[in-house]
Design an enzyme around this catalytic site. Structure first.
Site, PDB file in Angstrom:
ATOM      1  N   HIS A  60      -6.274  -0.834   8.295  1.00  0.00           N
ATOM      2  CA  HIS A  60      -5.205   0.003   8.766  1.00  0.00           C
ATOM      3  C   HIS A  60      -5.369   1.436   8.229  1.00  0.00           C
ATOM      4  O   HIS A  60      -5.781   1.713   6.960  1.00  0.00           O
ATOM      5  CB  HIS A  60      -3.834  -0.450   8.622  1.00  0.00           C
ATOM      6  CG  HIS A  60      -3.764  -2.058   8.782  1.00  0.00           C
ATOM      7  ND1 HIS A  60      -3.987  -3.034   8.073  1.00  0.00           N
ATOM      8  CD2 HIS A  60      -3.480  -2.541   9.931  1.00  0.00           C
ATOM      9  CE1 HIS A  60      -3.751  -4.108   8.273  1.00  0.00           C
ATOM     10  NE2 HIS A  60      -3.249  -4.028   9.886  1.00  0.00           N
ATOM     11  N   HIS A  62       4.531   0.910   4.008  1.00  0.00           N
ATOM     12  CA  HIS A  62       2.996   0.930   3.510  1.00  0.00           C
ATOM     13  C   HIS A  62       2.281   1.174   4.655  1.00  0.00           C
ATOM     14  O   HIS A  62       1.089   1.327   4.429  1.00  0.00           O
ATOM     15  CB  HIS A  62       3.072  -0.698   3.191  1.00  0.00           C
ATOM     16  CG  HIS A  62       2.963  -1.507   4.402  1.00  0.00           C
ATOM     17  ND1 HIS A  62       2.533  -2.839   4.007  1.00  0.00           N
ATOM     18  CD2 HIS A  62       3.561  -1.512   5.592  1.00  0.00           C
ATOM     19  CE1 HIS A  62       2.415  -3.510   5.388  1.00  0.00           C
ATOM     20  NE2 HIS A  62       3.343  -2.678   6.255  1.00  0.00           N
ATOM     21  N   ASP A 121      -7.046  -6.505   3.010  1.00  0.00           N
ATOM     22  CA  ASP A 121      -7.090  -6.965   4.295  1.00  0.00           C
ATOM     23  C   ASP A 121      -8.213  -6.423   4.909  1.00  0.00           C
ATOM     24  O   ASP A 121      -8.349  -6.411   6.011  1.00  0.00           O
ATOM     25  CB  ASP A 121      -5.796  -6.848   5.094  1.00  0.00           C
ATOM     26  CG  ASP A 121      -5.429  -5.559   5.437  1.00  0.00           C
ATOM     27  OD1 ASP A 121      -6.117  -4.519   5.351  1.00  0.00           O
ATOM     28  OD2 ASP A 121      -4.047  -5.201   5.683  1.00  0.00           O
ATOM     29  N   ASP A 180      -2.836   3.748   7.901  1.00  0.00           N
ATOM     30  CA  ASP A 180      -1.701   3.937   7.045  1.00  0.00           C
ATOM     31  C   ASP A 180      -1.448   5.409   7.147  1.00  0.00           C
ATOM     32  O   ASP A 180      -0.947   6.099   6.016  1.00  0.00           O
ATOM     33  CB  ASP A 180      -2.143   3.392   5.538  1.00  0.00           C
ATOM     34  CG  ASP A 180      -2.074   1.915   5.377  1.00  0.00           C
ATOM     35  OD1 ASP A 180      -1.729   1.195   6.393  1.00  0.00           O
ATOM     36  OD2 ASP A 180      -2.465   1.432   4.417  1.00  0.00           O
ATOM     37  N   ASP A 196      -7.581  -2.025   0.253  1.00  0.00           N
ATOM     38  CA  ASP A 196      -6.449  -3.082   0.884  1.00  0.00           C
ATOM     39  C   ASP A 196      -7.315  -4.284   1.110  1.00  0.00           C
ATOM     40  O   ASP A 196      -8.347  -4.028   1.733  1.00  0.00           O
ATOM     41  CB  ASP A 196      -5.845  -2.599   2.190  1.00  0.00           C
ATOM     42  CG  ASP A 196      -4.758  -3.200   2.684  1.00  0.00           C
ATOM     43  OD1 ASP A 196      -4.876  -4.610   2.397  1.00  0.00           O
ATOM     44  OD2 ASP A 196      -3.818  -2.849   3.085  1.00  0.00           O
ATOM     45  N   HIS A 215       0.741  -1.053  -0.048  1.00  0.00           N
ATOM     46  CA  HIS A 215       0.100   0.053  -0.011  1.00  0.00           C
ATOM     47  C   HIS A 215       0.793   1.301   0.049  1.00  0.00           C
ATOM     48  O   HIS A 215       0.254   2.376  -0.101  1.00  0.00           O
ATOM     49  CB  HIS A 215      -0.926  -0.150   1.114  1.00  0.00           C
ATOM     50  CG  HIS A 215      -2.244   0.495   0.814  1.00  0.00           C
ATOM     51  ND1 HIS A 215      -3.322   0.601   1.665  1.00  0.00           N
ATOM     52  CD2 HIS A 215      -2.585   1.223  -0.269  1.00  0.00           C
ATOM     53  CE1 HIS A 215      -4.450   0.964   1.100  1.00  0.00           C
ATOM     54  NE2 HIS A 215      -3.869   1.528   0.011  1.00  0.00           N
ATOM     55  N   ASP A 233      -9.823  -0.158   4.333  1.00  0.00           N
ATOM     56  CA  ASP A 233      -8.470  -0.892   4.921  1.00  0.00           C
ATOM     57  C   ASP A 233      -8.965  -1.239   6.447  1.00  0.00           C
ATOM     58  O   ASP A 233      -9.669  -0.402   6.968  1.00  0.00           O
ATOM     59  CB  ASP A 233      -7.326   0.217   4.803  1.00  0.00           C
ATOM     60  CG  ASP A 233      -5.825  -0.486   4.917  1.00  0.00           C
ATOM     61  OD1 ASP A 233      -5.687  -1.501   5.552  1.00  0.00           O
ATOM     62  OD2 ASP A 233      -5.196   0.147   4.344  1.00  0.00           O
ATOM     63  N   GLU A 284      -2.044  -5.546  -1.813  1.00  0.00           N
ATOM     64  CA  GLU A 284      -1.680  -6.545  -0.502  1.00  0.00           C
ATOM     65  C   GLU A 284      -2.209  -7.791  -0.744  1.00  0.00           C
ATOM     66  O   GLU A 284      -2.479  -8.424   0.349  1.00  0.00           O
ATOM     67  CB  GLU A 284      -2.322  -5.737   0.848  1.00  0.00           C
ATOM     68  CG  GLU A 284      -1.785  -4.459   1.115  1.00  0.00           C
ATOM     69  CD  GLU A 284      -0.313  -4.474   1.528  1.00  0.00           C
ATOM     70  OE1 GLU A 284       0.357  -5.577   1.768  1.00  0.00           O
ATOM     71  OE2 GLU A 284       0.232  -3.082   1.838  1.00  0.00           O
TER      72      GLU A 284
END
Length: 350
Positions: A145, A160, A253, A147, A251, A120, A143, A296
């Site tokens: 996260h 990332h 995830d 980031d 992302d 990312h 996401d 990712e």
């Protein structure tokens, strides 16, 4: 002064026209096999497994003119020591700069851009390149996260986990001048971004989100409000004042690991399939999607071939639904029901 104002208005009109063109029935797919923004390797194989899962065929079936520009080749930098604990800054800086130029050219040519990562950190390049053509864009970041760590708040030093910090004007004095990043200047404000799906936020990131008043929806918020309301608020916040191009940075995830196991930083309790696809369907329905990242996917971390296939197929579903695939059917539109042949009809009567 009047002449400068006229030139500015002309330039803005031309850029807006380019952004309108990019939402036509022409899609550019660009692979970015890059993994140096994180510790784990393997995510550089993400573009291949997503293509192998049938991406190009799926998009072509949606009646798009699909241009697959293959994978970028990124420069190798032999000596790239950490700088202020940030790992591989020169390598990441060079890669994101190259990606930025490629994205800008694709959008400038009138395509909707699909960038296949890679990790990312690449979003620094893809969003910046998009902003060169569409400076009024907004960003939806899906996401687990945020980031948005700065080099000083990052627990790992991995790039990332930092890309959004480099984009935001409000954090300009919080991000040092890293080697490799002299080309990039902040270009977004905190009002230009909405997060969806957060559930693993570092202390520094939480402080930034709260202090800057950035709109975000954690998975708890999704549980509480429902995904329909989340998307209503998201689109109202970003588009309520003006219609503008959307950059979707997704992302894999963000999904629950049961659905997307082949990824580097899985976090339990993620989006369901229905929630993730609803997000992309609603973005498509705006008619304003101009560019998208899908990042990712890491096939090396899939425990079985089935886990890798499930993650890559999910990535294809996300991209296809962003571009108009509906759950009523994944097909090109049928504009007319064929008339029955008179002779065939007579045979059926007999």
């Amino acid at each position: 002064m009047a002449l400068r104002g006229s030139l500015f208005r002309l330039l803005k009109t031309q850029l807006n026209h380019t952004c309108q063109q990019s939402r036509a029935q022409s899609v550019a797919v660009l692979g970015a096999p890059f993994s140096r923004g994180q510790k784990r390797r393997g995510v550089e194989h993400g573009p291949k497994v997503i293509r192998d899962a049938g991406l190009i065929e799926r998009l072509s079936a949606l009646d798009y003119s699909v241009h697959d520009f293959g994978d970028l080749k990124f420069p190798k930098i032999e000596s790239d020591e950490p700088y202020m604990e940030v790992k591989s800054p020169r390598t990441v800086g060079a890669a994101t700069k190259k990606l930025s130029g490629a994205v800008s050219r694709a959008i400038g040519a009138g395509h909707t851009l699909i960038m296949l990562g890679g990790d990312h950190s690449l979003a620094m390049g893809s969003v910046e390149g998009h902003a060169q053509q569409c400076p009024d864009l907004c960003l939806i970041w899906v996401d687990a996260h945020a980031d948005i760590n700065t080099p000083m708040t990052s627990p790992s030093g991995n790039m990332h986990g930092q890309p959004v910090a480099f984009m935001l004007k409000e954090l300009q004095n919080k991000v040092p001048d890293l080697p490799g990043f002299g080309w990039m200047k902040p270009f977004l404000t905190s009002r230009d971004i909405v997060y969806i799906g957060l559930r693993d936020v570092d202390p520094g990131e939480h402080h930034i989100l709260k202090n800057l008043g950035i709109q975000y929806f954690s998975t708890r918020d999704i549980d509480r409000l429902g995904i329909q309301r989340v998307m209503e608020v998201t689109l109202d916040n970003l588009l309520g004042r003006q219609q503008r191009p959307i950059h979707l940075s997704f992302d894999i995830d963000a999904f629950d690991p049961a659905l997307a196991p082949a990824t580097g930083t899985p976090v339990n309790g993620g989006l369901t399939y229905r929630e993730g696809i609803y997000i992309t369907e609603e973005i498509h329905n705006t008619g304003l999607l101009s560019a998208m990242d899908l990042v990712e996917v890491n096939p090396i971390l899939g425990a079985t071939p089935e886990a890798i296939e499930a993650t890559a197929s999910l990535a294809v579903d996300v991209i296809a639904s962003s571009l108009g695939q509906t759950r009523e059917g994944a097909h090109a539109p049928l504009h007319e029901i064929p008339a029955a042949n008179a002779e065939d009809t007579e045979q059926l009567r007999l």
